[in-house]
Scaffold this motif. Structure first.
Motif, PDB file in Angstrom:
ATOM      1  N   UNK A 122      -2.779 -19.857  22.354  1.00  0.00           N
ATOM      2  CA  UNK A 122      -2.250 -20.567  21.192  1.00  0.00           C
ATOM      3  C   UNK A 122      -3.158 -20.401  19.979  1.00  0.00           C
ATOM      4  N   UNK A 123      -4.471 -20.445  20.202  1.00  0.00           N
ATOM      5  CA  UNK A 123      -5.403 -20.345  19.081  1.00  0.00           C
ATOM      6  C   UNK A 123      -5.450 -18.939  18.501  1.00  0.00           C
ATOM      7  N   UNK A 124      -5.522 -17.929  19.375  1.00  0.00           N
ATOM      8  CA  UNK A 124      -5.721 -16.555  18.910  1.00  0.00           C
ATOM      9  C   UNK A 124      -4.438 -15.721  18.871  1.00  0.00           C
ATOM     10  N   UNK A 125      -3.306 -16.309  19.244  1.00  0.00           N
ATOM     11  CA  UNK A 125      -1.972 -15.694  19.097  1.00  0.00           C
ATOM     12  C   UNK A 125      -1.858 -14.400  19.906  1.00  0.00           C
ATOM     13  N   UNK A 126      -2.366 -14.440  21.121  1.00  0.00           N
ATOM     14  CA  UNK A 126      -2.395 -13.252  21.972  1.00  0.00           C
ATOM     15  C   UNK A 126      -0.984 -12.794  22.340  1.00  0.00           C
ATOM     16  N   UNK A 127      -0.179 -13.727  22.857  1.00  0.00           N
ATOM     17  CA  UNK A 127       1.171 -13.324  23.263  1.00  0.00           C
ATOM     18  C   UNK A 127       2.035 -12.966  22.063  1.00  0.00           C
ATOM     19  N   UNK A 128       1.787 -13.582  20.910  1.00  0.00           N
ATOM     20  CA  UNK A 128       2.538 -13.215  19.705  1.00  0.00           C
ATOM     21  C   UNK A 128       2.229 -11.781  19.296  1.00  0.00           C
ATOM     22  N   UNK A 129       0.963 -11.378  19.411  1.00  0.00           N
ATOM     23  CA  UNK A 129       0.598  -9.998  19.107  1.00  0.00           C
ATOM     24  C   UNK A 129       1.243  -9.038  20.095  1.00  0.00           C
ATOM     25  N   UNK A 130       1.236  -9.412  21.377  1.00  0.00           N
ATOM     26  CA  UNK A 130       1.873  -8.573  22.392  1.00  0.00           C
ATOM     27  C   UNK A 130       3.349  -8.351  22.061  1.00  0.00           C
ATOM     28  N   UNK A 131       4.046  -9.430  21.735  1.00  0.00           N
ATOM     29  CA  UNK A 131       5.475  -9.305  21.425  1.00  0.00           C
ATOM     30  C   UNK A 131       5.701  -8.403  20.222  1.00  0.00           C
ATOM     31  N   UNK A 132       4.841  -8.535  19.203  1.00  0.00           N
ATOM     32  CA  UNK A 132       4.997  -7.721  18.000  1.00  0.00           C
ATOM     33  C   UNK A 132       4.728  -6.241  18.283  1.00  0.00           C
ATOM     34  N   UNK A 133       3.695  -5.978  19.077  1.00  0.00           N
ATOM     35  CA  UNK A 133       3.350  -4.582  19.378  1.00  0.00           C
ATOM     36  C   UNK A 133       4.444  -3.916  20.209  1.00  0.00           C
ATOM     37  N   UNK A 135       7.467  -4.447  20.056  1.00  0.00           N
ATOM     38  CA  UNK A 135       8.617  -4.216  19.183  1.00  0.00           C
ATOM     39  C   UNK A 135       8.306  -3.211  18.072  1.00  0.00           C
ATOM     40  N   UNK A 136       7.122  -2.581  18.151  1.00  0.00           N
ATOM     41  CA  UNK A 136       6.784  -1.539  17.190  1.00  0.00           C
ATOM     42  C   UNK A 136       5.859  -1.966  16.073  1.00  0.00           C
ATOM     43  N   UNK A 137       5.456  -3.230  16.057  1.00  0.00           N
ATOM     44  CA  UNK A 137       4.569  -3.709  15.007  1.00  0.00           C
ATOM     45  C   UNK A 137       3.107  -3.511  15.335  1.00  0.00           C
ATOM     46  N   UNK A 138       2.261  -3.849  14.392  1.00  0.00           N
ATOM     47  CA  UNK A 138       0.818  -3.746  14.594  1.00  0.00           C
ATOM     48  C   UNK A 138       0.117  -4.795  13.731  1.00  0.00           C
ATOM     49  N   UNK A 139       0.436  -6.097  13.967  1.00  0.00           N
ATOM     50  CA  UNK A 139      -0.094  -7.145  13.087  1.00  0.00           C
ATOM     51  C   UNK A 139      -1.545  -7.486  13.401  1.00  0.00           C
ATOM     52  N   UNK A 140      -2.226  -7.973  12.416  1.00  0.00           N
ATOM     53  CA  UNK A 140      -3.562  -8.540  12.599  1.00  0.00           C
ATOM     54  C   UNK A 140      -3.433 -10.054  12.433  1.00  0.00           C
ATOM     55  N   UNK A 141      -3.296 -10.742  13.553  1.00  0.00           N
ATOM     56  CA  UNK A 141      -3.018 -12.178  13.530  1.00  0.00           C
ATOM     57  C   UNK A 141      -4.329 -12.949  13.633  1.00  0.00           C
ATOM     58  N   UNK A 142      -4.583 -13.799  12.678  1.00  0.00           N
ATOM     59  CA  UNK A 142      -5.820 -14.566  12.659  1.00  0.00           C
ATOM     60  C   UNK A 142      -5.619 -15.925  13.332  1.00  0.00           C
ATOM     61  N   UNK A 143      -6.658 -16.397  13.988  1.00  0.00           N
ATOM     62  CA  UNK A 143      -6.639 -17.711  14.611  1.00  0.00           C
ATOM     63  C   UNK A 143      -8.051 -18.201  14.817  1.00  0.00           C
TER      64      UNK A 143
END
Length: 316
Positions: A122-133, A135-143
């Motif tokens: 929840x703090x570092x948005x690990x699963x959110x990054x996984x979902x984005x990657x 789907x073709x994304x490459x976000x830098x999510x801060x937490x």
């Protein structure tokens, strides 16, 4: 220990899933385990039919009601393959002289480790990054880093204390609240007894089922703005519309939930569309080690009761 000629009905598919030892213990103890279905919980009508020949019942999340007990004229013991016995009518069991046993502590470390994993996710948005990657994304999510933050542990039993220890290892300040644990015991475990909602950056729940939600909209609003909520205990501890609203408004920065009032989570559930939310399928206790320990504990107590001995882990 021998209990020749007894039959143990297994209605949960997870009993002895990761170790044959619990199954072997029952079989060699003369309490012949029978599991009509391997791929899922036994439907209620089938439970009633199979109960007629059962001397012992090992149940999972299925409801063990007075009706189920009355369908089993030979029933001598009910075992919860787990810790919480809220799915079993303990009063009906007592009225019928049928002891209920469970496996306290068998999954504490598994749940505590998973809980802290949810905190990190929840703090570092690990699963959110996984979902984005994926789907073709490459976000830098801060937490935020846990170090230097404050965690509030609500419920300071076995699991809560383990979570507190992991949090300290990450450099977090630990506040704890438990109406059944004296303040000096909290302090001895290197936590601070406190009314914690307004002060904690992370709030994690480790209490048994409640008659009404512990965290409703008002209490969520009392949490520190930007806080994180984690629940790997029981779904009924939280009014699920409240965290959804708090996530949409931004009052909560994130949440991670592993337990729900209705499971599986309904397709139209309000939590499915909430932002910055990690949802998992009530799997915090799912480790091979916990599965083996849980199975052995209930199998041993089933054999003890069938042999006329008191159980090690009676419920209630």
């Amino acid at each position: 220990m021998s209990t020749p000629g007894h039959t143990t009905l297994i209605t949960t598919p997870t009993f002895a899933r990761h170790s044959a030892d619990p199954w072997t213990l029952l079989a060699e103890g003369g309490a012949g385990p029978v599991r009509p279905r391997e791929d899922g919980a036994l439907p209620h009508d089938e439970v009633l039919r199979w109960m007629a020949g059962a001397d012992a019942l090992v149940a999972g999340m299925d409801a063990v009601t007075a009706e189920v007990m009355d369908a089993a004229p030979k029933l001598k013991v009910i075992a919860k393959h787990g810790v919480g016995t809220d799915t079993i009518d303990l009063v009906a069991g007592r009225d019928r002289g049928i002891p209920v046993v469970c496996a306290p502590g068998s999954n504490s470390r598994a749940v505590a480790e998973y809980t802290f994993g949810l905190v990190l996710d929840a703090a570092r948005r690990i699963s959110a990054s996984h979902a984005a990657v994926t789907e073709g994304g490459w976000p830098k999510l801060f937490g935020p880093e846990p170090h230097g933050r404050t965690i509030g542990v609500v419920g300071f039993g076995r699991i809560g204390r383990l979570v507190a220890g992991y949090a300290r290892a990450f450099g977090m300040r630990v506040l704890a609240h438990d109406p059944y644990v004296p303040d000096d015991a909290v302090t001895a475990a290197q936590a601070e007894p406190a009314t914690l909602l307004a002060h904690a950056d992370v709030v994690t729940l480790h209490l048994p089922p409640a008659a009404e939600p512990l965290l409703n909209a008002a209490r969520l609003q009392a949490m520190k703005p930007g806080a994180i909520l984690v629940n790997a205990a029981r779904g009924d501890l939280v009014d699920e519309t409240a965290p959804a609203a708090a996530l949409h408004s931004g009052h909560l920065s994130a949440a991670a939930l592993d337990a729900f009032t209705a499971e599986p989570l309904p397709e139209s559930h309000v939590l499915r569309t909430a932002p910055r939310l990690t949802l998992t399928s009530h799997m915090a206790a799912c480790t091979p080690q916990a599965n083996r320990a849980m199975g052995l504990m209930v199998a041993e107590d089933v054999l003890r009761v069938l042999a006329g001995e008191p159980p090690h882990h009676p419920a209630g």
